[in-house]
Design a protein around this motif. Sequence first.
Motif, short mmCIF file in Angstrom:
data_model
loop_
_atom_site.label_atom_id
_atom_site.label_comp_id
_atom_site.label_asym_id
_atom_site.label_seq_id
_atom_site.Cartn_x
_atom_site.Cartn_y
_atom_site.Cartn_z
N UNK A 65 44.95 63.78 16.76
CA UNK A 65 45.96 64.75 17.22
C UNK A 65 45.32 66.07 17.63
N UNK A 66 44.36 66.53 16.85
CA UNK A 66 43.70 67.80 17.18
C UNK A 66 42.93 67.71 18.49
N UNK A 67 42.16 66.64 18.67
CA UNK A 67 41.42 66.49 19.92
C UNK A 67 42.36 66.41 21.12
N UNK A 68 43.44 65.63 21.00
CA UNK A 68 44.37 65.50 22.12
C UNK A 68 45.03 66.84 22.45
N UNK A 69 45.38 67.59 21.42
CA UNK A 69 46.03 68.88 21.65
C UNK A 69 45.10 69.86 22.36
N UNK A 70 43.83 69.87 21.97
CA UNK A 70 42.88 70.77 22.61
C UNK A 70 42.60 70.35 24.05
N UNK A 71 42.41 69.05 24.27
CA UNK A 71 42.17 68.58 25.63
C UNK A 71 43.35 68.91 26.54
N UNK A 72 44.57 68.70 26.05
CA UNK A 72 45.76 69.00 26.86
C UNK A 72 45.83 70.49 27.17
N UNK A 73 45.48 71.34 26.20
CA UNK A 73 45.51 72.78 26.43
C UNK A 73 44.50 73.19 27.50
N UNK A 74 43.31 72.62 27.43
CA UNK A 74 42.29 72.92 28.43
C UNK A 74 42.77 72.54 29.83
#
Length: 388
Positions: A232-241
């Motif tokens: 979840x953390x990785x997906x959230x950061x990638x989406x934000x970028x």
Amino acid sequence: MSSQLVPHATPAASTGLPHVLVPGRYDAVLLAGFGGPEGQDDVLPFLRRVTRGRNIPDERLEEVAQHYRRFDGVSPINAQNRALRAALQDELHSRGLSLPVYWGNRNWKPFLTDALTQAADDGHTNLLAFATSAYSSYSGCRQYREDLAEALEQADLAGRVQVDKIRQFFDLPGFVTTFAEGLRETLQELRTSGVPASAVRVLFSTHSIPLQHAENSGPPDAGSGPGGAYVAQHRAVAARIMDDLGELTQPVTWELVYQSRSGPPPQPWLEPDICDRIAELPGEGAEALVIVPLGFVSDHMEVLWDLDNEALAAAGAAGLRAVRVPTPGTHPAFVAGIADLIEERLHGEDPGRRGSLTPLGPWYDVCRPGCCLKASAPVRPAVAGLAP
């Protein structure tokens, strides 16, 4: 709550509240790293230590050792942590903070016991640890906390030295924006060179971990979904970028992929593997590929070998143009971000005022009960978290 529920904690963190709102009276910072060999004679002893308890024969370890041997047995990780320590020390001094920065590793010299002993000998007994791992998982957070607790006991410093740990920093602005900067520059170069945006793929790559470890990442009641907090953390950061890059990323396709699997074949690990996905991309209309090493703080061996060697070779075999963007390393924004994390604990900053770029953060100062437990293993004491 009893302070015994947060082993080796300073008074500020001993209540066990998720976020510490009391100013911390720290007198030093501890940079906690993974460690790596610094010569050919170090390689096998280092790998034996990393895999201790798993009964892996030296013949199998030697296969992995060849990655290091191609670099004269030297992992870049120690040099990078020396540089990070120096940069962080300078940043703290520039802010008028007279906190010395010590450095110790979990798996190679200088060990955590060495750093803790030196700090205590220098009269520093209230330490704030920064672990060079941004995401929640057993190996990325809890194992650091366990090894810190074990090092205090081994150095006979329990009760004399107190150690708290900085929160997981996956969505810290200074961490995230360094990846966004590299991705922006690469996408602009591809556009200028005439590659259609629809033919570009962005692969956000991170270390694969056993599926059960992923499911256990984060607090048990966090409701993070499949893959736990780690995914979840990785997906959230990638989406934000991707969102922050705006029109430059339209209609670029992105996904989260995994690398560096090391477990036995029958054990399920997070997928898809980056090289497997690269091989499939030409059939999906891709012409160019951007690899973002989202799970990594610096260019250590699993970046230099698994990405710069194997993944880029896979892209070449697939006929794809490929670029790997930089890791944060000692980027000024990242170093300043670490200093911000230290200051928020020095001041007992309210969570609403802390730097965080996704709805998941800011993460906990004191890990919650059962957070990131290792599957099917005895629970070990750990700093900076409520038992178990």
